[in-house]
Design an enzyme around this catalytic site. Structure first.
Site, PDB file in Angstrom:
ATOM      1  N   TYR A   1      31.667  30.298  32.072  1.00  0.00           N
ATOM      2  CA  TYR A   1      32.879  30.039  32.876  1.00  0.00           C
ATOM      3  C   TYR A   1      32.787  30.810  34.194  1.00  0.00           C
ATOM      4  O   TYR A   1      33.143  30.293  35.256  1.00  0.00           O
ATOM      5  CB  TYR A   1      34.138  30.438  32.096  1.00  0.00           C
ATOM      6  CG  TYR A   1      35.382  30.392  32.956  1.00  0.00           C
ATOM      7  CD1 TYR A   1      35.893  29.181  33.407  1.00  0.00           C
ATOM      8  CD2 TYR A   1      36.008  31.573  33.369  1.00  0.00           C
ATOM      9  CE1 TYR A   1      37.016  29.139  34.225  1.00  0.00           C
ATOM     10  CE2 TYR A   1      37.136  31.539  34.185  1.00  0.00           C
ATOM     11  CZ  TYR A   1      37.623  30.319  34.612  1.00  0.00           C
ATOM     12  OH  TYR A   1      38.723  30.285  35.440  1.00  0.00           O
TER      13      TYR A   1
ATOM     14  N   TYR B   1      49.483  29.049  43.524  1.00  0.00           N
ATOM     15  CA  TYR B   1      49.275  27.596  43.430  1.00  0.00           C
ATOM     16  C   TYR B   1      50.622  26.935  43.661  1.00  0.00           C
ATOM     17  O   TYR B   1      51.663  27.457  43.234  1.00  0.00           O
ATOM     18  CB  TYR B   1      48.723  27.216  42.052  1.00  0.00           C
ATOM     19  CG  TYR B   1      47.271  27.563  41.841  1.00  0.00           C
ATOM     20  CD1 TYR B   1      46.273  27.036  42.665  1.00  0.00           C
ATOM     21  CD2 TYR B   1      46.873  28.403  40.809  1.00  0.00           C
ATOM     22  CE1 TYR B   1      44.938  27.345  42.463  1.00  0.00           C
ATOM     23  CE2 TYR B   1      45.533  28.714  40.592  1.00  0.00           C
ATOM     24  CZ  TYR B   1      44.569  28.178  41.425  1.00  0.00           C
ATOM     25  OH  TYR B   1      43.255  28.483  41.234  1.00  0.00           O
TER      26      TYR B   1
ATOM     27  N   HIS C   1      35.568  28.042  47.102  1.00  0.00           N
ATOM     28  CA  HIS C   1      35.943  28.464  45.748  1.00  0.00           C
ATOM     29  C   HIS C   1      34.685  28.845  44.943  1.00  0.00           C
ATOM     30  O   HIS C   1      34.584  28.573  43.745  1.00  0.00           O
ATOM     31  CB  HIS C   1      36.689  27.316  45.047  1.00  0.00           C
ATOM     32  CG  HIS C   1      37.797  27.753  44.137  1.00  0.00           C
ATOM     33  ND1 HIS C   1      39.126  27.608  44.446  1.00  0.00           N
ATOM     34  CD2 HIS C   1      37.781  28.319  42.902  1.00  0.00           C
ATOM     35  CE1 HIS C   1      39.878  28.043  43.444  1.00  0.00           C
ATOM     36  NE2 HIS C   1      39.083  28.495  42.495  1.00  0.00           N
TER      37      HIS C   1
HETATM   38  C1  LIG Z   1      35.611  33.085  37.166  1.00  0.00           C
HETATM   39  C2  LIG Z   1      36.269  32.762  38.465  1.00  0.00           C
HETATM   40  C3  LIG Z   1      37.647  32.545  38.501  1.00  0.00           C
HETATM   41  C4  LIG Z   1      38.280  32.252  39.711  1.00  0.00           C
HETATM   42  N1  LIG Z   1      39.638  32.086  39.727  1.00  0.00           N
HETATM   43  C5  LIG Z   1      40.267  31.823  40.904  1.00  0.00           C
HETATM   44  C6  LIG Z   1      41.683  31.667  40.950  1.00  0.00           C
HETATM   45  O1  LIG Z   1      42.375  31.777  39.950  1.00  0.00           O
HETATM   46  N2  LIG Z   1      42.249  31.374  42.149  1.00  0.00           N
HETATM   47  C7  LIG Z   1      41.501  31.253  43.304  1.00  0.00           C
HETATM   48  O2  LIG Z   1      42.055  30.973  44.359  1.00  0.00           O
HETATM   49  N3  LIG Z   1      40.158  31.424  43.279  1.00  0.00           N
HETATM   50  C8  LIG Z   1      39.539  31.709  42.123  1.00  0.00           C
HETATM   51  N4  LIG Z   1      38.170  31.885  42.105  1.00  0.00           N
HETATM   52  C9  LIG Z   1      37.407  31.821  43.385  1.00  0.00           C
HETATM   53  C10 LIG Z   1      37.277  33.221  44.013  1.00  0.00           C
HETATM   54  O3  LIG Z   1      38.501  33.715  44.460  1.00  0.00           O
HETATM   55  C11 LIG Z   1      36.296  33.196  45.199  1.00  0.00           C
HETATM   56  O4  LIG Z   1      36.724  32.203  46.129  1.00  0.00           O
HETATM   57  C12 LIG Z   1      34.862  32.894  44.780  1.00  0.00           C
HETATM   58  O5  LIG Z   1      34.556  33.518  43.551  1.00  0.00           O
HETATM   59  C13 LIG Z   1      33.890  33.395  45.848  1.00  0.00           C
HETATM   60  O6  LIG Z   1      32.582  33.087  45.494  1.00  0.00           O
HETATM   61  P1  LIG Z   1      31.586  34.139  44.787  1.00  0.00           P
HETATM   62  O7  LIG Z   1      31.960  34.188  43.339  1.00  0.00           O
HETATM   63  O8  LIG Z   1      30.244  33.535  45.008  1.00  0.00           O
HETATM   64  O9  LIG Z   1      31.772  35.484  45.459  1.00  0.00           O
HETATM   65  C14 LIG Z   1      37.515  32.163  40.908  1.00  0.00           C
HETATM   66  C15 LIG Z   1      36.144  32.405  40.857  1.00  0.00           C
HETATM   67  C16 LIG Z   1      35.519  32.708  39.672  1.00  0.00           C
HETATM   68  C17 LIG Z   1      34.032  32.959  39.660  1.00  0.00           C
END
Ligand SMILES: Cc1cc2nc3c(=O)[nH]c(=O)nc-3n(C[C@H](O)[C@H](O)[C@H](O)COP(=O)(O)O)c2cc1C
Length: 381
Positions: free
Chosen positions: A27, A132, A278
């Site tokens: 995940y 959200y 994201h």
């Molecule tokens: C496991 C996981 C959960 C995430 N959950 C959210 C979230 O709830 N809301 C959101 O805006 N971005 C979420 N993101 C995106 C992160 O905020 C971010 O944009 C992204 O991880 C950046 O890329 P990187 O993992 O390569 O640093 C999530 C990312 C991951 C890996």
């Protein structure tokens, strides 16, 4: 393998892989479709080279930045991510404490597993609330009031998740909330019993940002249902403009990739945007954030704070993004793997290594402050 043997992103990732049941590791690690955007986010940094200057007197280096009115001791922050107590039983508490120790900002997701109020009371470092947008406009207002009342510094509305990305790793393992594991997925939990022991012997799983507001008909909270039934795919610029007015404070859009959208963010009064896909988890094939950064900085960089995230694994990646014109850089998996590997100590070690890499990189670049980094220091292949 132990925490002290972890010297970079890849080491933390490997330790997390060994400790987590595969469905949970996947995940975090996974992304949408063929995961091409996820890979390109990091590969993109290699298309850009640093050109250092020497003999500049670099004994003292200032790594601090100011974004959306918040002073950060480091030019990186912990981007909001969902479900952190599934990765380590200390979850958001560990991440917030580590961010506070290193004087930087952290985000709490709408799908966070610790309440934004609890974290705000304990830590005084800048805190983001990732929002959200719900179909129920009244609910949006109530949730914003709650965040305002708690003392949240920055409202961050995620705009790249109008529908869920196609994460095929999760389909294979059956990862969902609540768990609907496939047989193979369940087996993976059985062979990592320590995770299960920790999960069962600590506070039960909750989503406190949502539990108070959303009645899932008394049934278990299903994130799938939350996205399909509660969030509004009709969300428009007019809706967000109203939200910006209602919030009446620092307001940031997360997931802006086009110049046209960046300009509209300025028009409706946003004070920041995050150039982000994201972490490749939504639209696969979307351009890497680092590749898209320059044109957005050129269009709106003097009107609001342009941040970026995606693929950051090294201090030199941060220096490249700052040189292009980002005001700060978000990290996701960079702190999630050490969280999963070793809780707060893991996140602290990751931030410590990042800080050391940024300071070392700045010295080797001949810079004593972040403002001295510029495109003059870069060449593109
Ligand atoms: C496991 C996981 C959960 C995430 N959950 C959210 C979230 O709830 N809301 C959101 O805006 N971005 C979420 N993101 C995106 C992160 O905020 C971010 O944009 C992204 O991880 C950046 O890329 P990187 O993992 O390569 O640093 C999530 C990312 C991951 C890996």
């Amino acid at each position: 393998m132990r925490l002290r043997n972890c010297h970079n992103f890849h080491d933390f990732r490997e330790l997390a892989r060994r400790r987590l049941p595969k469905p949970i590791f996947d995940y975090i690690a996974g992304a949408a479709d063929d995961e091409a955007t996820h890979r390109q986010n990091t590969v993109g940094f290699e298309r850009c080279d640093l050109v250092p200057n020497v003999l500049r007197g670099v004994e003292a280096v200032d790594t601090s930045v100011k974004i959306m009115g918040q002073k950060l001791a480091l030019p990186i922050y912990c981007s909001p991510t969902a479900l952190q107590r599934l990765f380590h039983h200390t979850g958001e508490r560990a991440v917030a404490a580590a961010a506070a120790k290193y004087g930087t900002m952290f985000g709490v997701s709408s799908l966070g597993t610790v309440s934004l109020e609890e974290l705000r009371k304990i830590h005084h470092t800048p805190q983001v609330y990732q929002f959200y947008f719900h179909k129920d406009r009244g609910l949006n207002k109530v949730m914003m009031q709650r965040a305002k009342h708690a003392g949240i510094d920055v409202m961050m509305l995620t705009v790249d998740s109008i529908t869920g990305g196609n994460r095929e790793r999760d389909l294979r393992t059956g990862f969902s909330i609540p768990f609907r594991l496939t047989y193979a997925g369940a087996l993976q939990f059985a062979i990592k019993p320590m995770w299960g022991i920790n999960y069962l012997t600590h506070e039960s799983f909750k989503l406190p940002q949502l539990d108070d507001h959303i009645n899932m008909d008394g049934g278990p909270v299903s994130i799938g249902r939350y996205f399909t039934e509660m969030l509004d795919p009709a969300m428009s610029w007019a809706d967000v403009a109203e939200m910006v007015q209602t919030w009446n404070g620092q307001f940031c859009l997360k997931g802006v990739m086009s110049v046209a959208d960046a300009k509209r963010a300025v028009d409706i009064g946003c004070t920041g945007i995050v150039v982000s896909n994201h972490g490749g988890r939504q639209l696969d094939g979307s351009r890497a954030s680092i590749d898209q950064l320059a044109e957005i900085v050129d269009a709106v960089g003097d009107k609001l704070d342009v941040l970026m995230d995606g693929g950051v694994q090294r201090g030199t990646h941060v220096l490249k993004a700052l040189s292009i014109g980002a005001k700060a850089v978000g990290v996701g998996r960079y702190y999630l793997y050490p969280l999963a590997a070793a809780g707060q100590l893991g996140v602290e070690r990751a931030l410590d290594l990042m800080k050391a890499e940024i300071v070392r990189g700045m010295k080797l670049m001949g810079c004593t402050s972040v403002s001295q980094l510029s495109r003059g220091n870069l060449r593109f292949r």
